[in-house]
Each structure stands twice: as structure tokens, then as C-alpha cells.
Scaffold this active site. Structure first.
Site, PDB file in Angstrom:
ATOM      1  N   TYR A  84       0.828  -1.210   0.000  1.00 15.95           N
ATOM      2  CA  TYR A  84       0.000   0.000   0.000  1.00 15.95           C
ATOM      3  C   TYR A  84       0.869   1.271   0.000  1.00 15.95           C
ATOM      4  O   TYR A  84       0.485   2.308  -0.520  1.00 15.95           O
ATOM      5  CB  TYR A  84      -0.986  -0.035   1.167  1.00 15.95           C
ATOM      6  CG  TYR A  84      -2.242   0.767   0.921  1.00 15.95           C
ATOM      7  CD1 TYR A  84      -3.054   0.512  -0.179  1.00 15.95           C
ATOM      8  CD2 TYR A  84      -2.622   1.794   1.787  1.00 15.95           C
ATOM      9  CE1 TYR A  84      -4.204   1.244  -0.414  1.00 15.95           C
ATOM     10  CE2 TYR A  84      -3.768   2.534   1.570  1.00 15.95           C
ATOM     11  CZ  TYR A  84      -4.556   2.259   0.465  1.00 15.95           C
ATOM     12  OH  TYR A  84      -5.692   2.998   0.247  1.00 15.95           O
ATOM     13  N   LYS A 102      -3.389   8.209   2.841  1.00 14.05           N
ATOM     14  CA  LYS A 102      -4.649   7.992   3.577  1.00 14.05           C
ATOM     15  C   LYS A 102      -4.520   8.486   5.025  1.00 14.05           C
ATOM     16  O   LYS A 102      -5.497   8.974   5.596  1.00 14.05           O
ATOM     17  CB  LYS A 102      -5.044   6.512   3.550  1.00 14.05           C
ATOM     18  CG  LYS A 102      -5.485   6.002   2.168  1.00 14.05           C
ATOM     19  CD  LYS A 102      -6.669   6.736   1.592  1.00 14.05           C
ATOM     20  CE  LYS A 102      -7.281   6.004   0.392  1.00 14.05           C
ATOM     21  NZ  LYS A 102      -8.246   6.852  -0.327  1.00 14.05           N
ATOM     22  N   THR A 152     -12.066  -3.269  -7.171  1.00 11.61           N
ATOM     23  CA  THR A 152     -12.486  -2.190  -8.080  1.00 11.61           C
ATOM     24  C   THR A 152     -11.327  -1.901  -9.030  1.00 11.61           C
ATOM     25  O   THR A 152     -10.243  -2.456  -8.879  1.00 11.61           O
ATOM     26  CB  THR A 152     -12.797  -0.904  -7.294  1.00 11.61           C
ATOM     27  OG1 THR A 152     -11.599  -0.486  -6.632  1.00 11.61           O
ATOM     28  CG2 THR A 152     -13.904  -1.098  -6.282  1.00 11.61           C
TER      29      THR A 152
HETATM   30  O1  0WD Z   1     -10.412  -1.855  -1.799  1.00 11.53           O
HETATM   31  C1  0WD Z   1     -10.817  -0.786  -2.228  1.00 11.53           C
HETATM   32  N1  0WD Z   1     -11.270  -0.683  -3.442  1.00 11.53           N
HETATM   33  C2  0WD Z   1     -10.797   0.406  -1.322  1.00 11.53           C
HETATM   34  C3  0WD Z   1     -10.908   1.666  -1.839  1.00 11.53           C
HETATM   35  C4  0WD Z   1     -10.622   0.184   0.135  1.00 11.53           C
HETATM   36  C5  0WD Z   1     -10.641   1.387   0.899  1.00 11.53           C
HETATM   37  C6  0WD Z   1     -10.737   2.617   0.333  1.00 11.53           C
HETATM   38  N2  0WD Z   1     -10.858   2.756  -1.028  1.00 11.53           N
HETATM   39  C7  0WD Z   1     -10.943   4.102  -1.574  1.00 11.53           C
HETATM   40  C8  0WD Z   1     -10.002   4.438  -2.688  1.00 11.53           C
HETATM   41  O2  0WD Z   1      -8.694   4.693  -2.217  1.00 11.53           O
HETATM   42  C9  0WD Z   1     -10.655   5.688  -3.252  1.00 11.53           C
HETATM   43  O3  0WD Z   1     -10.361   6.796  -2.423  1.00 11.53           O
HETATM   44  O4  0WD Z   1     -12.213   4.317  -2.128  1.00 11.53           O
HETATM   45  C10 0WD Z   1     -12.139   5.353  -3.083  1.00 11.53           C
HETATM   46  C11 0WD Z   1     -12.841   4.905  -4.345  1.00 11.53           C
HETATM   47  O5  0WD Z   1     -12.108   3.898  -4.973  1.00 11.53           O
HETATM   48  P1  0WD Z   1     -12.712   2.621  -5.709  1.00 11.53           P
HETATM   49  O6  0WD Z   1     -14.178   2.677  -5.720  1.00 11.53           O
HETATM   50  O7  0WD Z   1     -12.024   1.450  -5.138  1.00 11.53           O
HETATM   51  O8  0WD Z   1     -12.093   2.761  -7.169  1.00 11.53           O
HETATM   52  P2  0WD Z   1     -12.619   3.220  -8.619  1.00 11.53           P
HETATM   53  O9  0WD Z   1     -13.921   2.624  -8.936  1.00 11.53           O
HETATM   54  O10 0WD Z   1     -11.487   2.951  -9.568  1.00 11.53           O
HETATM   55  O11 0WD Z   1     -12.798   4.776  -8.442  1.00 11.53           O
HETATM   56  C12 0WD Z   1     -11.744   5.666  -8.130  1.00 11.53           C
HETATM   57  C13 0WD Z   1     -11.788   6.775  -9.126  1.00 11.53           C
HETATM   58  C14 0WD Z   1     -10.994   6.648 -10.396  1.00 11.53           C
HETATM   59  O12 0WD Z   1     -11.054   5.583 -11.106  1.00 11.53           O
HETATM   60  P3  0WD Z   1      -9.597   5.044 -11.677  1.00 11.53           P
HETATM   61  O13 0WD Z   1      -9.927   3.680 -12.060  1.00 11.53           O
HETATM   62  O14 0WD Z   1      -9.225   5.943 -12.784  1.00 11.53           O
HETATM   63  O15 0WD Z   1      -8.580   5.068 -10.529  1.00 11.53           O
HETATM   64  O16 0WD Z   1     -11.139   7.944  -8.712  1.00 11.53           O
HETATM   65  C15 0WD Z   1     -11.173   8.791  -9.818  1.00 11.53           C
HETATM   66  C16 0WD Z   1     -11.380   7.961 -11.037  1.00 11.53           C
HETATM   67  O17 0WD Z   1     -12.673   8.061 -11.536  1.00 11.53           O
HETATM   68  N3  0WD Z   1      -9.948   9.531 -10.015  1.00 11.53           N
HETATM   69  C17 0WD Z   1      -9.981  10.834 -10.281  1.00 11.53           C
HETATM   70  N4  0WD Z   1     -11.006  11.698 -10.370  1.00 11.53           N
HETATM   71  C18 0WD Z   1     -10.711  12.965 -10.668  1.00 11.53           C
HETATM   72  N5  0WD Z   1      -9.468  13.394 -10.873  1.00 11.53           N
HETATM   73  C19 0WD Z   1      -8.646  11.202 -10.476  1.00 11.53           C
HETATM   74  C20 0WD Z   1      -8.410  12.553 -10.796  1.00 11.53           C
HETATM   75  N6  0WD Z   1      -7.188  13.032 -11.031  1.00 11.53           N
HETATM   76  N7  0WD Z   1      -7.851  10.113 -10.323  1.00 11.53           N
HETATM   77  C21 0WD Z   1      -8.666   9.107 -10.029  1.00 11.53           C
END
Ligand code: 0WD
Length: 254
Positions: A155, A162, A193
Site C-alpha cells: 500500500y 490515507k 475495483t
Molecule cells: O479496496 C478498495 N477498493 C478500497 C478503496 C478500500 C478502501 C478505500 N478505497 C478508496 C479508494 O482509495 C478511493 O479513495 O475508495 C475510493 C474509491 O475507490 P474505488 O471505488 O475502489 O475505485 P474506482 O472505482 O477505480 O474509483 C476511483 C476513481 C478513479 O477511477 P480510476 O480507475 O481511474 O482510478 O477515482 C477517480 C477515477 O474516476 N480519479 C480521479 N477523479 C478525478 N481526478 C482522479 C483525478 N485526477 N484520479 C482518479
């Protein structure tokens, strides 16, 4: 009607229907909220638009948090759509996947700053922009992970980010509390995800959680959505500055 009837909110970070932000958006809509979504670039526009349609959500434009002009436009569009908002969800994080494996000590300055900018500062600037629209109080929510509290394999710099994000939640809670604006985070257990696919050995982390979490399973975006509903609704009106674990209880054993 329902728990969120009459509430309007902006949700940032829907990439597809497995996104945690989507789980939260769905829970809000199912309980009567009106929501607005953003997308990051043309590629995600095609994914987000049909999801918005299905949810009956508004789409308020392209948002790349490293581009302040795109944030200006998004908040301008929200201001045109509604005279007030009640909640904001920040579900955005990014780090170079080359550095989400191996040793933290190898982190480059460039990726460190980029990770902090996209994953930490973005929440603060979004909070600042949302504050004037929250004229009747409100609730802000971000997403964090246990890697902020304990060292989790691979991580790395994201854990450091975080930890800073969780500290931001506390500082923002104090700054905005007098206006009746609450600021909280959900610390979600690992979920498969798009963002998670960048983390080294993610399948192993999922398995480890299944074996060790008190509930003996991982959590789903829907479960995070339902807990998000609590933090975004008036049910949690006495709660701010909190990091709420939705992780099958893993944090009590990990
Ligand atoms: O296990 C997990 N999936 C966990 C996620 C466990 C605990 C926390 N999280 C957090 C993540 O760190 C994040 O903060 O939850 C949040 C949402 O993440 P997610 O739902 O797991 O991931 P995803 O569906 O990919 O959404 C995150 C999105 C991005 O997608 P991509 O695939 O491109 O990383 O964040 C957005 C983008 O849509 N994103 C941005 N939006 C605007 N500007 C940018 C940016 N520069 N970069 C990423």
C-alpha cells in the site's frame, strides 16, 4: 420519500458500477436523494452517463482534481442546478501502480506529490468549494483504508496519503462544524475495483481478509453504500471527524 428525501448531493469518483462511489450513489438515490455525478475524461464519460441515467442522476461534467478549472466548472454547474447542496462524497485516489508494490522507501518525489495531490488535497479543495453551497449544514464523506493506520503490504505511499486524508477529516470537521457541516470518512475493507487492481497482490489481500476478519468475508460496494447513507443522512447528525470502519471488523484483529 425516505431517509434522504429532499437532500441533494455531489458524488465524485464513479468510474463504473463496481466503484464504491456508485454503491453510495445507489443507496442515496434508493432512499430519496437527488444526486449529481462527475466523470474523469471522455473514457469514463461513456461509463458514467448510462449509470447516471439508470439512477436518475445529473451529470455535472468532467472532473480531474489536478485541473482546478475542471473543478470550477463542476461547482458552477452544481450551483446552476441547485441553490443548495446537502452532501458531498469524495471517492478519489491515485498513485502510480509501479510504486504500489515493493518497498515504500523507493517512492519518488514526483509520485509522492501526485498521490498526495489527487488523494488528499483534492478533498480539502472540494470541501472549500462545497462549503458556500451548504447553506443548511451538510455532510461530507471521503474513503480511506486501514493502510493509513497499519503497514499493509504494497500500500506504500497510498497508506501515507490515507493517513493525511484522515487527519484532514479531523481538521475540516473543526473548520466547518460551526456551520453545521459534518466531515467523516469510511475506512472500507478491500473491494475489487478498478483502483484496487493497481495494488500489488490484491487477490491475496482479499483472501487474507476473508480468513481473518470477524465476519469471515470481504465487504461489497453496496455495504459501504449503506453505511455511507448513515453518515450522509440525519441519522448521524451528532457525528463528525470520525473514521468509520466498514471492513467486516478486520481492524479489530489486523
Ligand atoms: O479496496 C478498495 N477498493 C478500497 C478503496 C478500500 C478502501 C478505500 N478505497 C478508496 C479508494 O482509495 C478511493 O479513495 O475508495 C475510493 C474509491 O475507490 P474505488 O471505488 O475502489 O475505485 P474506482 O472505482 O477505480 O474509483 C476511483 C476513481 C478513479 O477511477 P480510476 O480507475 O481511474 O482510478 O477515482 C477517480 C477515477 O474516476 N480519479 C480521479 N477523479 C478525478 N481526478 C482522479 C483525478 N485526477 N484520479 C482518479
Amino acid at each position: 420519500q425516505g431517509l434522504m428525501a429532499g437532500k441533494r448531493g455531489l458524488i465524485l469518483g464513479v468510474a463504473n458500477n463496481r466503484s464504491i462511489a456508485y454503491g453510495i450513489a445507489k443507496a442515496c438515490v434508493d432512499h430519496g436523494a437527488e444526486v449529481a455525478l462527475t466523470y474523469q475524461g471522455e473514457a469514463f464519460k461513456k461509463r458514467v452517463e448510462p449509470l447516471a441515467e439508470e439512477l436518475g442522476a445529473h451529470v455535472v461534467g468532467h472532473c480531474d482534481v489536478t485541473d482546478p478549472e475542471s473543478l470550477d466548472t463542476v461547482f458552477e454547474n452544481v450551483g446552476k442546478l441547485w441553490d443548495r447542496i446537502d452532501f458531498v462524497v469524495h471517492a478519489i485516489a491515485f498513485s502510480d501502480k509501479e510504486e504500489l508494490t515493493g518497498r515504500y522507501v523507493e517512492t519518488t518525489r514526483e509520485n509522492f506529490l501526485r498521490t498526495m495531490d489527487i488523494s488528499v488535497f483534492s478533498f480539502t479543495t472540494i470541501a472549500k468549494r462545497a462549503e458556500p453551497l451548504m447553506t443548511n449544514g451538510g455532510s461530507m464523506l471521503t474513503l480511506t483504508y486501514y493502510g493509513a493506520e497499519k503497514v499493509m503490504p504494497h500500500y506504500n505511499v497510498m497508506g501515507v496519503a490515507k493517513a493525511a486524508l484522515e487527519a484532514s477529516v479531523r481538521y475540516l470537521a473543526v473548520d466547518l462544524g460551526a456551520k453545521g457541516i459534518r466531515v467523516n470518512a469510511i475506512s472500507a475493507g478491500p473491494i475489487k475495483t478498478l483502483a484496487a487492481s493497481g495494488i500489488g497482490d490484491f487477490r491475496y489481500i482479499l483472501k487474507w481478509n476473508e480468513y481473518n476478519a470477524p465476519l469471515k468475508r470481504t465487504v461489497s460496494p453496496e455495504e459501504v453504500g449503506d453505511s455511507g447513507l448513515y453518515l450522509l443522512s440525519d441519522l448521524s447528525r451528532g457525528v463528525t471527524g470520525e473514521v468509520h470502519h466498514v471492513d467486516s471488523g478486520y481492524h479489530v484483529v489486523g
